[in-house]
Scaffold this active site. Structure first.
Site, short mmCIF file in Angstrom:
data_model
loop_
_atom_site.label_atom_id
_atom_site.label_comp_id
_atom_site.label_asym_id
_atom_site.label_seq_id
_atom_site.Cartn_x
_atom_site.Cartn_y
_atom_site.Cartn_z
N ASP A 1 22.80 0.98 12.04
CA ASP A 1 23.64 -0.17 11.54
C ASP A 1 24.94 0.89 11.22
O ASP A 1 25.19 1.40 10.15
CB ASP A 1 23.38 -0.78 10.22
CG ASP A 1 24.36 -1.71 9.61
OD1 ASP A 1 25.56 -1.75 10.32
OD2 ASP A 1 24.00 -2.24 8.63
N LYS B 1 34.76 -4.49 9.86
CA LYS B 1 35.06 -3.20 9.33
C LYS B 1 35.97 -2.44 9.94
O LYS B 1 37.10 -1.99 9.45
CB LYS B 1 34.18 -2.45 8.60
CG LYS B 1 32.97 -3.25 8.27
CD LYS B 1 33.00 -3.65 6.75
CE LYS B 1 32.10 -4.76 5.94
NZ LYS B 1 30.46 -4.58 6.41
N TRP C 1 22.73 -2.59 2.32
CA TRP C 1 22.55 -2.98 3.79
C TRP C 1 21.22 -2.53 4.07
O TRP C 1 20.38 -3.30 5.01
CB TRP C 1 23.80 -2.51 4.64
CG TRP C 1 24.81 -3.17 4.00
CD1 TRP C 1 25.99 -2.28 3.22
CD2 TRP C 1 25.46 -4.28 3.61
NE1 TRP C 1 26.98 -3.38 2.92
CE2 TRP C 1 26.61 -4.35 3.21
CE3 TRP C 1 24.66 -5.85 4.00
CZ2 TRP C 1 27.37 -5.57 2.89
CZ3 TRP C 1 25.18 -6.82 3.68
CH2 TRP C 1 26.53 -6.67 3.12
C1 PLP Z 1 29.41 -5.43 5.89
C2 PLP Z 1 28.18 -4.70 6.26
C3 PLP Z 1 27.17 -5.42 6.77
C4 PLP Z 1 27.10 -7.13 6.85
O1 PLP Z 1 27.84 -7.40 7.87
P1 PLP Z 1 27.95 -9.09 8.03
O2 PLP Z 1 28.51 -9.14 9.33
O3 PLP Z 1 28.63 -9.57 6.97
O4 PLP Z 1 26.60 -9.49 8.34
C5 PLP Z 1 25.93 -4.78 7.25
N1 PLP Z 1 25.98 -3.50 7.31
C6 PLP Z 1 26.89 -2.65 6.74
C7 PLP Z 1 26.82 -1.32 6.89
C8 PLP Z 1 28.11 -3.38 6.19
O5 PLP Z 1 29.01 -2.60 5.79
#
Ligand code: PLP
Length: 359
Positions: free
Chosen positions: A172, A196, A103
């Site tokens: 993030d 998540k 990511w």
């Molecule tokens: C799942 C995830 C993403 C991507 O998320 P989307 O909503 O599918 O774009 C980005 N960063 C992290 C840390 C993730 O776990």
């Protein structure tokens, strides 16, 4: 209550069953008003109240002061990889990045399209098995921010203390938001996809410091400006209504269960049970370096890929579902977010012990 399996999926992921039941009811008939939640206008009094409440619960749980805006956007966390440099950098400006996994790497790629990305640290050589500490890297003095991913969902690593930097932090937090309290003040911006640890897919939470909203260069289109959404309380266009509503329910559930300090304690307990089982044998080998182990995604390997496939298959027959690791590292991944029950972790460990004996 319906019979439920233990869902170790990394996302979309387990939600509290009380939340699902409430949502199921409200989708058909919201608070006995004769209208389903997802049929209501986002401009209606009822829906505005839902958004306001979700926002204030997020603010309360994460202890976010008024000089930060809380936004619910669409396009997933992945859109933020681009929106961050679009709004905070622009051509010629630099963002410093810690490359701790897939990511982070994707966000570096987007930053390079829009502006300049300086990779201050990378753990790629050791298959992203750790996150750095402050002494391991130097941030570009010309950088506008230091960007990192607090929890690396795929590799199972996590920052247990956040970087300390003169630069503002951008993070993030998609896979560990609301899993523990933290201090927002060193951060310019934090974002997290809901699916998540916070709700269903479809909404991305963005927490952005107010004074950054005007940094956006003139050539950034309207929908990609944080300011557009901040000025309209996430209602510039139709927001992800259902996802916002469920985030609100999840926040209420968290609050009723003692908030983030209480959930952090449970998260530590759950992860400790699993890591202890991994450390107790050579049959299972943890992927993450011990100092970087994630409390959310526990990654490990068995002696062979064949045994790993058998493990996933047999686990799933016992109602231990979604244990297959991400295709980029293989192995096993047990995602045990806030709503994942402790009993599921205990059952997994029991299965691991039995499996090892018969393998
Ligand atoms: C799942 C995830 C993403 C991507 O998320 P989307 O909503 O599918 O774009 C980005 N960063 C992290 C840390 C993730 O776990």
């Amino acid at each position: 209550m319906p019979e439920r399996i233990y869902n170790f999926s990394p996302g979309p992921a387990t939600l509290p069953v009380e939340v699902l039941q409430q949502a199921a009811k409200d989708v058909v008939n919201y608070h006995d008003k004769g209208i389903g939640l997802i049929e209501m206008s986002h401009r209606s009094k009822d829906f505005i109240a839902i958004t306001d409440e979700a926002e204030s619960l997020v603010r309360e749980l994460l202890n976010i002061p008024q000089n930060y805006k809380i936004l619910f956007l669409q396009g997933g966390a992945s859109t933020q990889f681009a929106m961050v440099p679009m709004n905070l950098l622009g051509p010629g400006k630099i963002g410093s990045y810690l490359n701790t996994g897939t990511w982070a790497k994707k966000s570096i790629k987007e930053a390079k399209i829009i502006a300049s990305a300086h990779v201050a640290y990378s753990s790629e050589e050791t298959k992203f098995d750790h996150v750095p500490s402050d002494a391991d890297y130097t941030v570009d003095p010309a950088a506008e921010y230091l960007y990192f991913v607090s929890n690396n969902t795929i590799y199972g690593t996590q920052f247990h203390t956040f970087p300390k930097s003169e630069k503002m932090l951008v993070c993030d937090m998609s896979s560990d938001i609301m899993s523990r309290p933290f201090d927002i003040t060193p951060f310019g911006l934090v974002f997290a996809g809901a699916q998540k640890n916070m709700g269903p897919a479809g909404a991305t939470l963005v927490i952005v410091r107010e004074d950054l909203l005007d940094r956006v260069p003139e050539n950034v289109p309207t929908m990609f400006r944080y300011k557009t959404h901040a000025d309209k309380g996430s209602m510039f266009n139709t927001p992800p209504c259902f996802a916002i509503y469920v985030i609100g329910l999840v926040c209420k559930w968290l609050k009723a269960n003692g908030g983030l300090p209480a959930i952090e304690k449970i998260n530590k307990e759950k992860a400790a049970i699993l890591y202890e089982a991994i450390d107790g044998t050579d049959f299972y080998r943890g992927h993450a370096r011990k100092d970087s182990r994630s409390l959310m995604n526990v990654t490990f390997n068995l002696p062979t890929p064949e045994l790993e496939a058998k493990f996933v298959q047999e686990g799933s027959k016992l109602g231990l579902d979604g244990l297959k690791g991400h295709r980029s590292i293989g192995g096993i991944r047990a995602s045990i977010y806030n709503a994942f029950p402790k009993q599921g972790v205990i059952d997994l460990v029991e299965f691991m012990k039995k499996f090892e004996k018969t393998a």
